[in-house]
Write a protein that holds these residues in place. Structure first.
Motif, short mmCIF file in Angstrom:
data_model
loop_
_atom_site.label_atom_id
_atom_site.label_comp_id
_atom_site.label_asym_id
_atom_site.label_seq_id
_atom_site.Cartn_x
_atom_site.Cartn_y
_atom_site.Cartn_z
N LEU A 1 0.83 -1.20 0.00
CA LEU A 1 0.00 0.00 0.00
C LEU A 1 0.86 1.26 0.00
CD1 LEU A 1 -3.00 0.77 -0.01
CD2 LEU A 1 -2.90 0.82 2.48
N PRO B 1 -0.47 3.60 -3.20
CA PRO B 1 -1.67 3.93 -2.43
C PRO B 1 -2.97 3.78 -3.23
CG PRO B 1 -0.01 5.64 -2.18
CD PRO B 1 0.47 4.72 -3.25
N LYS B 2 -2.88 3.66 -4.53
CA LYS B 2 -4.08 3.52 -5.36
C LYS B 2 -4.61 2.09 -5.37
CE LYS B 2 -2.98 7.43 -8.26
NZ LYS B 2 -2.70 7.93 -9.60
N LEU C 1 -6.53 0.07 -3.81
CA LEU C 1 -7.54 0.08 -2.75
C LEU C 1 -7.88 -1.32 -2.25
CD1 LEU C 1 -9.87 2.90 -4.05
CD2 LEU C 1 -8.03 3.06 -2.37
N GLN D 1 -6.44 -2.69 1.11
CA GLN D 1 -7.07 -2.42 2.40
C GLN D 1 -7.98 -3.58 2.81
OE1 GLN D 1 -8.90 1.34 1.64
NE2 GLN D 1 -6.97 2.45 1.80
N ASN D 2 -8.67 -4.15 1.85
CA ASN D 2 -9.53 -5.30 2.15
C ASN D 2 -8.70 -6.53 2.50
OD1 ASN D 2 -11.77 -3.74 1.69
ND2 ASN D 2 -12.15 -4.53 -0.35
N SER E 1 -16.25 -5.97 3.27
CA SER E 1 -14.84 -5.85 2.88
C SER E 1 -14.12 -7.19 2.81
CB SER E 1 -14.10 -4.89 3.80
OG SER E 1 -13.89 -5.44 5.06
N ASN F 1 -13.39 -9.61 -2.14
CA ASN F 1 -12.02 -9.66 -1.67
C ASN F 1 -11.40 -10.96 -2.17
OD1 ASN F 1 -9.68 -10.00 -0.10
ND2 ASN F 1 -10.58 -8.97 1.67
#
Length: 139
Positions: A29, A33-34, A36, A39-40, A97, A103
């Motif tokens: 990440l 950072p893109k 996403l 995060q899941n 999530s 996921n």
């Protein structure tokens, strides 16, 4: 490079090290950072980590309410009366999530089951606690 770190996270999880998987996923990440979806993935790894703590509590016959709240990412004081709506709201967010259709982490399916069990347990305890308060009456 971020994809490499994400694959490394998945391998860490498969080898039974969810903590290292979290570290690798955060590294991915940081690199991108893109991404996403990372995060899941992190959420699924954390759910498994919390579940192992819950399992330890059960073996030691200790209250695992705080750990169950952690699985649902409930930040409020779980020993205070967290209402059913708060439990349900957090469950829906976390379940979405870690749902295997959303996921694609190897940790997702197990995390989804753990989240469901934590939700059912907390709701049951909440209802039992409230039933006891209603029947006890004023002092």
């Amino acid at each position: 490079m971020a994809d490499y770190r994400l694959r490394a996270a998945e391998e860490c999880f498969k080898s039974g090290n969810p903590t290292m998987a979290v570290d690798e996923a955060f590294a991915a990440l940081d690199l991108n950072p893109k991404l996403l979806m990372v995060q899941n993935y992190i959420t699924a790894y954390l759910v498994h980590s919390f579940a192992s703590i819950s399992s330890f509590c059960k073996k030691k016959k200790k209250d695992d309410t705080l750990v169950l709240c952690s699985i649902l990412f409930i930040e409020e004081d779980c020993f205070a009366d967290v209402d059913e709506a708060t439990i349900r709201k957090h469950y829906k967010e976390i379940a979405l999530s870690v749902h295997p259709d959303k996921n694609h982490s190897v940790a997702a399916e197990g995390a989804f089951k753990i989240v469901r069990q934590a939700y059912e347990t907390l709701i049951s305890r909440h209802r039992i606690r409230n039933r006891g308060r209603k029947t006890a009456g004023p002092n």
